[in-house]
Scaffold this motif. Structure first.
Motif, PDB file in Angstrom:
ATOM      1  N   HIS A  89       0.922  -1.190  -0.076  1.00 54.57           N
ATOM      2  CA  HIS A  89      -0.091   0.000  -0.145  1.00 54.57           C
ATOM      3  C   HIS A  89       0.961   1.317   0.016  1.00 54.57           C
ATOM      4  N   VAL A  90       0.543   2.264  -0.313  1.00 58.00           N
ATOM      5  CA  VAL A  90       1.198   3.731  -0.227  1.00 58.00           C
ATOM      6  C   VAL A  90       1.391   3.689   1.147  1.00 58.00           C
ATOM      7  N   ALA A  91       2.709   4.448   1.464  1.00 59.70           N
ATOM      8  CA  ALA A  91       3.354   4.725   2.902  1.00 59.70           C
ATOM      9  C   ALA A  91       3.160   6.064   3.237  1.00 59.70           C
ATOM     10  N   ARG A  96      -5.593 -15.473 -14.831  1.00 60.64           N
ATOM     11  CA  ARG A  96      -4.462 -15.935 -14.108  1.00 60.64           C
ATOM     12  C   ARG A  96      -3.167 -15.498 -14.096  1.00 60.64           C
ATOM     13  N   ALA A  97      -3.225 -14.455 -14.815  1.00 59.23           N
ATOM     14  CA  ALA A  97      -1.867 -13.850 -15.160  1.00 59.23           C
ATOM     15  C   ALA A  97      -1.471 -12.941 -13.975  1.00 59.23           C
ATOM     16  N   PRO A  98      -0.218 -12.921 -13.783  1.00 57.51           N
ATOM     17  CA  PRO A  98       0.299 -12.177 -12.624  1.00 57.51           C
ATOM     18  C   PRO A  98       0.039 -10.539 -13.002  1.00 57.51           C
ATOM     19  N   LEU A  99      -0.278  -9.721 -12.037  1.00 63.99           N
ATOM     20  CA  LEU A  99      -0.582  -8.155 -12.461  1.00 63.99           C
ATOM     21  C   LEU A  99       1.032  -7.518 -12.373  1.00 63.99           C
ATOM     22  N   GLY A 100       1.853  -8.103 -11.626  1.00 58.43           N
ATOM     23  CA  GLY A 100       3.306  -7.573 -11.866  1.00 58.43           C
ATOM     24  C   GLY A 100       3.669  -6.462 -11.061  1.00 58.43           C
ATOM     25  N   PRO A 101       4.666  -5.404 -11.119  1.00 58.65           N
ATOM     26  CA  PRO A 101       4.952  -4.424 -10.250  1.00 58.65           C
ATOM     27  C   PRO A 101       3.944  -3.254 -10.964  1.00 58.65           C
ATOM     28  N   ILE A 115      -4.059   1.110 -16.906  1.00 55.78           N
ATOM     29  CA  ILE A 115      -5.063  -0.019 -16.861  1.00 55.78           C
ATOM     30  C   ILE A 115      -5.963  -0.335 -15.797  1.00 55.78           C
ATOM     31  N   LEU A 116      -5.463  -0.275 -14.563  1.00 55.77           N
ATOM     32  CA  LEU A 116      -6.499   0.022 -13.303  1.00 55.77           C
ATOM     33  C   LEU A 116      -7.532   0.957 -13.354  1.00 55.77           C
ATOM     34  N   LYS A 117      -7.012   1.980 -13.699  1.00 55.94           N
ATOM     35  CA  LYS A 117      -7.719   3.398 -13.752  1.00 55.94           C
ATOM     36  C   LYS A 117      -9.022   3.090 -14.670  1.00 55.94           C
ATOM     37  N   TYR A 118      -8.640   2.711 -15.937  1.00 63.21           N
ATOM     38  CA  TYR A 118      -9.676   2.477 -16.838  1.00 63.21           C
ATOM     39  C   TYR A 118     -10.777   1.392 -16.429  1.00 63.21           C
ATOM     40  N   CYS A 137      -4.838   2.557  -4.975  1.00 64.63           N
ATOM     41  CA  CYS A 137      -5.747   1.388  -5.541  1.00 64.63           C
ATOM     42  C   CYS A 137      -4.729   0.408  -6.152  1.00 64.63           C
ATOM     43  N   ALA A 138      -3.723   1.019  -7.153  1.00 64.20           N
ATOM     44  CA  ALA A 138      -3.077   0.008  -7.801  1.00 64.20           C
ATOM     45  C   ALA A 138      -1.981  -0.786  -6.832  1.00 64.20           C
ATOM     46  N   ARG A 139      -1.576  -0.189  -6.032  1.00 67.51           N
ATOM     47  CA  ARG A 139      -0.629  -1.042  -4.986  1.00 67.51           C
ATOM     48  C   ARG A 139      -1.400  -1.918  -4.369  1.00 67.51           C
ATOM     49  N   ILE A 140      -2.568  -1.542  -3.933  1.00 64.92           N
ATOM     50  CA  ILE A 140      -3.595  -2.719  -3.078  1.00 64.92           C
ATOM     51  C   ILE A 140      -3.852  -3.829  -3.831  1.00 64.92           C
ATOM     52  N   VAL A 141      -4.399  -3.572  -5.087  1.00 64.19           N
ATOM     53  CA  VAL A 141      -4.868  -4.546  -5.959  1.00 64.19           C
ATOM     54  C   VAL A 141      -3.655  -5.432  -6.479  1.00 64.19           C
ATOM     55  N   HIS A 142      -2.636  -4.904  -6.846  1.00 56.45           N
ATOM     56  CA  HIS A 142      -1.389  -5.790  -7.168  1.00 56.45           C
ATOM     57  C   HIS A 142      -0.757  -6.545  -6.099  1.00 56.45           C
TER      58      HIS A 142
END
Length: 314
Positions: free
Chosen positions: A6-8, A174-179, A187-190, A205-210
């Motif tokens: 998550h963000v710090a 099943r693909a990994p989302l990666g960094p 992509i996540l924003k869309y 949001c991206a850090r949480i989901v990834h």
């Protein structure tokens, strides 16, 4: 390229809890729980959505913990709750029931807010005795009770078999989302946020989901694909308010309108222009305000009823 969970820093950085505990569900699943705020304050329970964690509610926890006892927990397999072979709506209900029983006193009631799969959790658990005992009111954010894949507008095609087929494969990948890269944020924003979402919201949001494990994300995508909780909506007899973004591609407003029409005691439907699926992050003040208002309106009433009951039993 960081893999932070998550963000710090900033408004979406999770605050330190007053205490942490591990709750054991009916099937033995271990659920990570955090409690924030004064122990004797009105209680709020927050249930996050698919591929998220307690960090998703950071803005609400920061604002509400000043004068509420805020309970947040990681859905099984998410955040700090270990993965468990049991994935399904009954497991979600088991976990919520266990959290309420462990964190609230007998007869104590809370406002429960559920986002996306967290809202589905509340629907799944609506008929459970512990949920009825401990729930004063509910806020459902960006959620639905059935036909999630068929109704999703992540794929920009008209509703039908082709769109459903493509959506099922995208959401169930099943693909990994990666960094978390600039492309990953776009992509996540869309897929999950409104076009006007600020970069710091998207990054949070991206850090949480990834951070969600790939196998967990896939396993729960299959549960959401087959979801049918229309019966659970009718069991939510307490006051319930519904919030949705008009640009939500995962649970479009058609779901919120159907919920509002089916709920026995709907106290409001709010459609937020231009916002996407992540309403607690995209509109933190509004969502926090809804939770606070529900607590102020309904928790004192519940406490008065308990006091009368105690006097009658004396």
């Amino acid at each position: 390229m960081s893999r932070l969970l998550h963000v710090a820093a900033g408004p979406y950085a999770p605050p330190a809890p007053a205490r942490e505990l591990t709750v054991t569900a009916a099937d033995g699943a271990r659920i990570h729980v955090e409690v924030h705020g004064p122990e004797d304050a009105p209680a709020i329970v927050l249930a996050h959505g698919w591929a998220c964690s307690t960090a998703f509610w950071a803005a609400q926890v920061r604002a509400l913990a000043a004068d509420h006892r805020v309970v947040v927990y990681d859905q099984r397999g998410h955040g700090r709750s270990p993965a468990n072979p049991a994935c399904g709506t009954e497991a979600l209900a088991d976990d919520l029931e266990a959290v309420l029983t462990a964190t609230l006193a007998p007869g104590e009631q809370a406002v429960i807010a559920g986002h996306s799969m967290g809202g589905m959790t509340v629907m799944a658990a609506a008929a459970r005795s512990a949920v009825r005992e401990h729930t004063a009111a509910v806020l459902l954010c960006s959620t639905g009770s059935s036909r999630l894949v068929a109704s999703s507008t992540v794929v920009p095609l008209g509703e039908g078999r082709v769109r459903t087929w493509l959506t099922r494969r995208i959401l169930g990948s099943r693909a990994p989302l990666g960094p978390v890269t600039p492309l990953a944020r776009r992509i996540l924003k869309y897929g999950t946020m409104g076009p006007g979402s600020a970069p710091h919201m998207v990054d949070a949001c991206a850090r949480i989901v990834h951070a969600c494990p790939r196998k967990v994300r896939h396993a729960w995508s299959e549960v959401l694909d087959l979801l049918d909780l229309d019966h659970g909506v009718r069991e939510l007899t307490m006051p319930v308010e519904v919030v949705v973004g008009t640009a939500d591609r995962l649970t479009p407003p058609v779901h919120a309108r159907a919920l509002a029409a089916a709920l026995p005691h709907c106290v409001g439907l709010t459609e937020l222009p231009g916002l996407g699926h992540m309403t607690p992050v995209e509109a933190p003040e509004l969502v926090t305000g809804k939770i606070r208002a529900l607590a102020a309106t309904h928790i004192p009433t519940a406490r008065s009823e308990r006091a009368v009951h105690a006097e009658e039993s004396a």
